[in-house]
Design an enzyme around this catalytic site. Structure first.
Site, mmCIF file in Angstrom:
data_model
loop_
_atom_site.group_PDB
_atom_site.id
_atom_site.type_symbol
_atom_site.label_atom_id
_atom_site.label_comp_id
_atom_site.label_asym_id
_atom_site.label_seq_id
_atom_site.Cartn_x
_atom_site.Cartn_y
_atom_site.Cartn_z
ATOM 1 N N THR A 149 0.639 -0.996 0.127
ATOM 2 C CA THR A 149 0.048 -0.053 0.200
ATOM 3 C C THR A 149 0.677 1.150 0.044
ATOM 4 O O THR A 149 1.841 1.241 0.675
ATOM 5 C CB THR A 149 -0.670 0.133 1.156
ATOM 6 O OG1 THR A 149 -1.636 -1.124 1.173
ATOM 7 C CG2 THR A 149 -1.875 1.403 1.206
ATOM 8 N N GLY A 194 1.837 -2.799 8.284
ATOM 9 C CA GLY A 194 2.086 -2.967 9.474
ATOM 10 C C GLY A 194 3.598 -3.611 9.907
ATOM 11 O O GLY A 194 4.013 -4.155 8.808
ATOM 12 N N GLU A 453 -6.817 -4.587 3.175
ATOM 13 C CA GLU A 453 -6.862 -5.501 2.299
ATOM 14 C C GLU A 453 -8.079 -5.676 1.537
ATOM 15 O O GLU A 453 -8.595 -6.571 1.013
ATOM 16 C CB GLU A 453 -6.807 -7.135 2.681
ATOM 17 C CG GLU A 453 -5.428 -7.474 3.326
ATOM 18 C CD GLU A 453 -4.305 -7.147 2.534
ATOM 19 O OE1 GLU A 453 -4.470 -7.499 1.291
ATOM 20 O OE2 GLU A 453 -3.042 -6.454 3.109
#
Length: 616
Positions: A149, A194, A453
């Site tokens: 992302t 993350g 997601e």
């Protein structure tokens, strides 16, 4: 000490809670193992797993403490033999690892290492690369994250802007070739991954590959070192950090990263399905039109399947808290016909409104449990077949079906779970607003799932795109009188039911079929509750909505008044309904199949049907 009202409710159960527990755990032995691991964590002498002060800690303190928990988790895992991976290096495939994570009952900053980074190496890297890197991963020296992302793009993978440009010779890697990783624009900054902010020392970076001819070969995966594995200092050209406090899930250091001419070896490109040689020549190992051409999306499907699996667990936890509370909380006196009080106040669980509020959510958590288990297993088989036998081991229909299932189920299950957890919190009144109930932090942390997601209102487009191809295929098969061949093609797929359902509807709409084939056979309430009738109704609804969607797009395109993009945009609401209907049909069937399989296994094994918790 257990409240007497709770004991009374449990004593009236019509099923054996211990046998149900064994079923959910995967057998009596697995229940015993889970309880053993929970006891080890609970009684750990370091005291690091105590979560009682979590609500009082600053975010930075939470992060540091959760890192300490992760370190201790690794120590306990080694002690228990959990990380003795053998031939299977996927941590989540180890039966005891999820039990250890569950027992810790707190979010760990290392999570993306085992959720995405390691699976990505095993799926997309060649044998030599796996041998080089996986030992470092399982020894926790290489800590990785998955950097897809960007600030400007997420699920639209093809539009990612980060570049990996081939360079034949470099000071760092003379003669062998290298890649120059760059962040060309502000919107190309990796944002949200993350484990990236403070914890990871490597990242699997998704970037546009520019080969030795200067040709863009699309997105590929590159293993990029971020920090030294010796002292954790940032490496040359890498800028990264934490993106800051979020609504929840604040143990996790979601981060940003930009790359300024970062040089990595040529072999740091994942090379199982494509290679670039020392001269920069690009070679793809898969048919561009075949199923393996979508292998780059496998990490996305892996995570979506995990999210689906976890949805049921989180919803079940919230239901457990709310239902137990409802059994012991009393509100309002029961009254006789003349208005006199008849005794103690009523348990709020006895109010039909509270039952209507909570029990359907409990039922949904079981459905999510069954489908979550199935789809995780389905994806494991899919991965293994492609990696061991090549792209011929799976068909493009199977790949499309799995993509459609993970898209719609991720959207539906997380929407129900997020809304359900919040409703469980509200059902506990003022006490549900208290952090001590466990519900506020649970919902705040869970709320990432409808977005991560793939946004839940965007994913139905991916499901619709796959299912619309089935409508086209059915119409073609009917015209060629080979529907049986098409049915075999989709055998074993979640969308297999659509072939016959669409066929029957098409026949009825054309007045050439038997109307009874698309008419509900139930005429009474009891008949309507028959499972086969319910499943047929759910599947028929899904097929009808899908066909309506197809016809709407076709008619609008045929009129010549709109472009395909305009037609598609105007049909997005219908796509959402199609995705939801397909999800419900899949969930209902999976629950039935799972329960039937369990009954058959119990009957064939001659298992005892007595209740061990009442026999003691």
């Amino acid at each position: 000490m257990i409240h007497e009202d709770l004991l009374k409710e449990r004593s009236r159960a019509t099923f054996c809670s211990e046998r149900l527990t064994n079923f959910l755990d995967g057998g009596e032995e697995r229940t015993g193992r889970r309880r053993q691991i929970e006891a080890i964590v609970r009684n750990d002498p370091t005291g690091i797993f105590d979560n009682s002060n979590n609500a009082y800690l600053h975010r930075r303190e939470r992060h540091v403490r959760s890192l300490a928990k992760a370190v201790r988790m690794v120590e306990l895992g080694r002690m228990l033999g959990i990380f003795d991976t053998g031939n299977d290096c996927l941590f989540l495939h180890q039966k005891d690892f999820p039990l250890l994570l569950s027992a810790i009952a707190d979010d760990l900053p290392l999570a993306l290492h085992w959720i995405m980074f390691v699976p990505n190496i095993l799926s997309l890297c060649d044998d030599e690369q796996i041998q080089q890197w996986i030992a470092l991963c399982t020894d926790w020296k290489m800590i990785g994250c998955y950097a897809q992302t960007e600030l400007g793009h997420g699920s639209n993978v093809r539009a990612l802007e980060t570049t990996a440009t081939f360079q034949k010779d470099s000071v760092e890697h003379p003669g062998g070739g290298s890649w120059i990783i760059n962040t060309p624009t502000l919107t190309a900054t990796k944002f949200w991954p993350g484990t990236l902010g403070r914890t990871a020392n490597h990242a699997m970076v998704i970037a546009q590959l520019i080969d030795g001819e200067g040709k863009n070969r699309g997105i590929h995966n590159f293993l990029v070192p971020l920090r030294s594995m010796n002292d954790h200092k940032l490496l040359k050209g890498v800028t990264t950090g934490d993106i800051g406090p979020k609504l929840g899930y604040n143990n996790m250091d979601n981060g940003f990263a930009s790359f300024d001419n970062v040089v990595i070896p040529r072999r740091n490109m994942a090379m199982r399905f494509a290679t670039v040689d020392e001269n920069g020549k690009y070679t793809s190992k898969v048919d561009s039109s075949g199923p393996a051409s979508k292998i780059a999306y496998i990490s996305m499907m892996q995570v979506r399947s995990l999210i689906i699996n976890e949805a049921g667990k989180h919803l079940a936890m919230a239901c457990t808290i709310a239902i137990r509370y409802s059994a012991v909380r009393r509100q309002g006196f029961d009254q006789s016909r003349d208005g006199e009080r008849t005794g103690a106040e009523m348990q709020i669980l006895d109010y039909t409104q509270q039952q209507h509020r909570l029990l359907p959510l409990l039922a949904a958590s079981y459905c999510f449990f069954f489908t979550g288990k199935k789809i995780m297993k389905q994806l494991q088989v899919f991965e293994r077949n492609i990696l061991e036998e090549g792209s011929a081991a799976v068909t493009k229909e199977q790949v499309a079906d799995l993509h459609a299932s993970t898209s719609c189920l991720k959207s539906f299950c997380t929407t129900v779970a997020a809304d359900g957890i919040e409703d469980c919190r509200k059902s506990c009144g003022g006490h549900g607003y208290l952090q001590a109930s466990g519900l506020p932090e649970m919902i705040q942390s869970y709320l990432q799932n409808p977005t991560v997601e793939g946004d839940n209102h965007m994913l139905p487009q991916q499901t619709a795109r796959s299912l619309l191809k089935i409508v086209k295929a059915v119409k073609l098969a009917v015209s060629k009188n080979n529907l049986d061949v098409l049915a075999k093609t989709y055998k074993g797929c979640d969308s297999a039911y659509l072939v016959n359902q669409l066929h029957n509807i098409l026949l009825r709409d054309s007045n050439s079929g038997d109307p009874s084939r698309t008419k509900c056979s139930a005429s009474t309430k009891v008949e309507m509750m028959d499972f086969n009738n319910l499943l047929n109704a759910f599947q028929h609804r899904s097929a009808r909505l899908l066909l309506n969607l197809s016809e709407r797009i076709h008619e609008q395109m045929s009129s010549g008044s709109s472009t395909m993009q305009q037609c598609w945009n105007e049909a997005l609401v219908e796509m959402y309904h199609v995705s939801k209907a397909h999800s419900l049909a899949v969930l209902l069937k999976d629950a039935s199949v799972s329960l039937l399989a369990e009954e058959e296994e119990e009957a064939s094994s001659g298992a005892q049907t007595s209740c061990p918790c009442k026999d003691k």
